[in-house]
Design a protein around this motif. Structure first.
Motif, mmCIF file in Angstrom:
data_model
loop_
_atom_site.group_PDB
_atom_site.id
_atom_site.type_symbol
_atom_site.label_atom_id
_atom_site.label_comp_id
_atom_site.label_asym_id
_atom_site.label_seq_id
_atom_site.Cartn_x
_atom_site.Cartn_y
_atom_site.Cartn_z
ATOM 1 N N TYR A 2 14.631 2.342 4.914
ATOM 2 C CA TYR A 2 14.060 1.205 5.645
ATOM 3 C C TYR A 2 12.546 1.220 5.508
ATOM 4 O O TYR A 2 11.923 2.278 5.641
ATOM 5 N N ILE A 3 11.972 0.046 5.265
ATOM 6 C CA ILE A 3 10.524 -0.093 5.185
ATOM 7 C C ILE A 3 10.106 -1.243 6.102
ATOM 8 O O ILE A 3 10.755 -2.287 6.129
ATOM 9 N N HIS A 4 9.036 -1.029 6.864
ATOM 10 C CA HIS A 4 8.589 -2.048 7.809
ATOM 11 C C HIS A 4 8.043 -3.263 7.070
ATOM 12 O O HIS A 4 7.445 -3.158 5.998
ATOM 13 N N ARG A 5 8.231 -4.417 7.657
ATOM 14 C CA ARG A 5 7.827 -5.702 7.077
ATOM 15 C C ARG A 5 6.350 -5.747 6.687
ATOM 16 O O ARG A 5 5.982 -6.366 5.697
ATOM 17 N N ASP A 6 5.515 -5.085 7.442
ATOM 18 C CA ASP A 6 4.079 -5.096 7.140
ATOM 19 C C ASP A 6 3.731 -4.372 5.836
ATOM 20 O O ASP A 6 2.644 -4.558 5.305
ATOM 21 N N LEU A 7 4.641 -3.549 5.330
ATOM 22 C CA LEU A 7 4.323 -2.708 4.180
ATOM 23 C C LEU A 7 4.933 -3.180 2.859
ATOM 24 O O LEU A 7 4.814 -2.491 1.854
ATOM 25 N N ILE A 8 5.585 -4.346 2.881
ATOM 26 C CA ILE A 8 6.242 -4.815 1.661
ATOM 27 C C ILE A 8 6.072 -6.331 1.504
ATOM 28 O O ILE A 8 6.110 -7.069 2.481
ATOM 29 N N ARG A 23 16.659 -6.235 9.053
ATOM 30 C CA ARG A 23 17.208 -6.192 10.409
ATOM 31 C C ARG A 23 16.120 -5.807 11.379
ATOM 32 O O ARG A 23 15.042 -5.384 10.976
ATOM 33 N N GLU A 24 16.415 -5.964 12.660
ATOM 34 C CA GLU A 24 15.461 -5.623 13.698
ATOM 35 C C GLU A 24 15.501 -4.110 13.959
ATOM 36 O O GLU A 24 16.536 -3.477 13.838
ATOM 37 N N GLY A 25 14.345 -3.589 14.324
ATOM 38 C CA GLY A 25 14.229 -2.174 14.655
ATOM 39 C C GLY A 25 13.008 -1.964 15.529
ATOM 40 O O GLY A 25 12.617 -2.856 16.295
ATOM 41 N N GLN A 26 12.397 -0.811 15.377
ATOM 42 C CA GLN A 26 11.198 -0.482 16.143
ATOM 43 C C GLN A 26 10.125 -1.548 15.911
ATOM 44 O O GLN A 26 9.881 -1.954 14.778
ATOM 45 N N VAL A 27 9.494 -1.989 16.981
ATOM 46 C CA VAL A 27 8.429 -2.987 16.870
ATOM 47 C C VAL A 27 7.124 -2.267 16.523
ATOM 48 O O VAL A 27 6.684 -1.378 17.249
ATOM 49 N N LEU A 28 6.537 -2.644 15.399
ATOM 50 C CA LEU A 28 5.229 -2.126 14.978
ATOM 51 C C LEU A 28 4.317 -3.328 14.762
ATOM 52 O O LEU A 28 4.721 -4.296 14.106
ATOM 53 N N ASN A 40 5.839 -6.695 15.241
ATOM 54 C CA ASN A 40 6.881 -7.165 14.335
ATOM 55 C C ASN A 40 8.059 -6.192 14.327
ATOM 56 O O ASN A 40 7.887 -5.015 14.016
ATOM 57 N N PRO A 41 9.301 -6.678 14.632
ATOM 58 C CA PRO A 41 10.463 -5.794 14.663
ATOM 59 C C PRO A 41 11.256 -5.734 13.351
ATOM 60 O O PRO A 41 12.284 -5.064 13.284
ATOM 61 N N LEU A 42 10.804 -6.423 12.296
ATOM 62 C CA LEU A 42 11.613 -6.528 11.081
ATOM 63 C C LEU A 42 11.405 -5.360 10.121
ATOM 64 O O LEU A 42 10.276 -4.966 9.827
ATOM 65 N N TRP A 43 12.522 -4.853 9.625
ATOM 66 C CA TRP A 43 12.558 -3.767 8.643
ATOM 67 C C TRP A 43 13.482 -4.187 7.509
ATOM 68 O O TRP A 43 14.552 -4.727 7.732
ATOM 69 N N GLY A 74 0.869 -1.172 0.000
ATOM 70 C CA GLY A 74 0.000 0.000 0.000
ATOM 71 C C GLY A 74 0.898 1.210 0.000
ATOM 72 O O GLY A 74 2.108 1.089 -0.209
ATOM 73 N N PHE A 75 0.344 2.393 0.245
ATOM 74 C CA PHE A 75 1.198 3.567 0.366
ATOM 75 C C PHE A 75 2.215 3.289 1.466
ATOM 76 O O PHE A 75 1.864 2.811 2.543
ATOM 77 N N ALA A 76 3.485 3.556 1.210
ATOM 78 C CA ALA A 76 4.534 3.247 2.186
ATOM 79 C C ALA A 76 5.573 4.359 2.223
ATOM 80 O O ALA A 76 5.882 4.968 1.199
ATOM 81 N N THR A 77 6.099 4.596 3.392
ATOM 82 C CA THR A 77 7.192 5.537 3.584
ATOM 83 C C THR A 77 8.420 4.739 3.983
ATOM 84 O O THR A 77 8.331 3.812 4.782
ATOM 85 N N THR A 78 9.566 5.083 3.395
ATOM 86 C CA THR A 78 10.822 4.508 3.858
ATOM 87 C C THR A 78 11.487 5.539 4.746
ATOM 88 O O THR A 78 11.295 6.751 4.580
ATOM 89 N N TYR A 79 12.281 5.042 5.700
ATOM 90 C CA TYR A 79 12.900 5.908 6.701
ATOM 91 C C TYR A 79 14.407 5.750 6.704
ATOM 92 O O TYR A 79 14.947 4.772 6.192
ATOM 93 N N SER A 80 15.091 6.704 7.347
ATOM 94 C CA SER A 80 16.553 6.696 7.382
ATOM 95 C C SER A 80 17.126 5.679 8.353
ATOM 96 O O SER A 80 18.317 5.386 8.308
ATOM 97 N N SER A 81 16.316 5.124 9.243
ATOM 98 C CA SER A 81 16.725 4.037 10.129
ATOM 99 C C SER A 81 15.501 3.160 10.370
ATOM 100 O O SER A 81 14.396 3.537 9.984
ATOM 101 N N PRO A 82 15.659 1.999 10.999
ATOM 102 C CA PRO A 82 14.516 1.095 11.154
ATOM 103 C C PRO A 82 13.540 1.556 12.245
ATOM 104 O O PRO A 82 13.312 0.889 13.242
ATOM 105 N N SER A 83 12.958 2.717 12.021
ATOM 106 C CA SER A 83 11.999 3.306 12.953
ATOM 107 C C SER A 83 11.179 4.359 12.222
ATOM 108 O O SER A 83 11.723 5.125 11.421
ATOM 109 N N ASN A 84 9.893 4.437 12.531
ATOM 110 C CA ASN A 84 9.080 5.479 11.896
ATOM 111 C C ASN A 84 9.217 6.815 12.622
ATOM 112 O O ASN A 84 8.510 7.762 12.315
ATOM 113 N N GLN A 85 10.157 6.894 13.554
ATOM 114 C CA GLN A 85 10.428 8.139 14.271
ATOM 115 C C GLN A 85 11.616 8.888 13.674
ATOM 116 O O GLN A 85 12.071 9.879 14.233
ATOM 117 N N THR A 86 12.151 8.415 12.547
ATOM 118 C CA THR A 86 13.285 9.061 11.891
ATOM 119 C C THR A 86 12.830 9.717 10.599
ATOM 120 O O THR A 86 11.663 9.632 10.217
#
Length: 104
Positions: free
Chosen positions: A88-94, A66-71, A74-77, A36-48
């Motif tokens: 980085y894109i969270h596992r749920d979005l790809i 790799r592991e990162g923020q749990v959303l 799920n911690p995988l990015w 779906g619509f997805a944002t990639t981030y500069s590190s494995p967190s949607n806070q970056t």
């Protein structure tokens, strides 16, 4: 004749060890697709910082995960490359073919 072949192999191996033209193997990558619509981030967190904003069904080169923020539990990015820039894109979005890329 076999001694000659062995000597040639040894010479080639020594040349490669001394900085010959042999290239390192590229890490495996796969084509993933945004769910779906997805944002990639500069590190494995949607806070970056956001790197890309991608519409649904966008194909991206997926390098590894790799592991990162749990959303959503799920911690995988995944690290993806879009137009030469990584994010980085969270596992749920790809959607990535099962087992096609490994852990970073």
């Amino acid at each position: 004749m076999s001694k000659l072949v062995a000597a040639a192999a040894l010479t080639a191996g020594a040349f490669g060890a001394l900085g010959g033209t042999a290239e390192a193997a590229e890490p495996p990558s796969a084509i993933g697709v945004t769910k779906g619509f997805a944002t990639t981030y500069s590190s494995p967190s949607n806070q970056t910082g956001a790197v890309h904003h991608l519409p649904a069904n966008t194909p991206v080169t997926t390098m590894c995960f790799r592991e990162g923020q749990v959303l959503n539990g799920n911690p995988l990015w995944f690290i993806v490359n879009v137009d030469g820039q990584s994010g980085y894109i969270h596992r749920d979005l790809i959607a990535v073919p099962e087992g096609s890329v490994g852990h970073c």
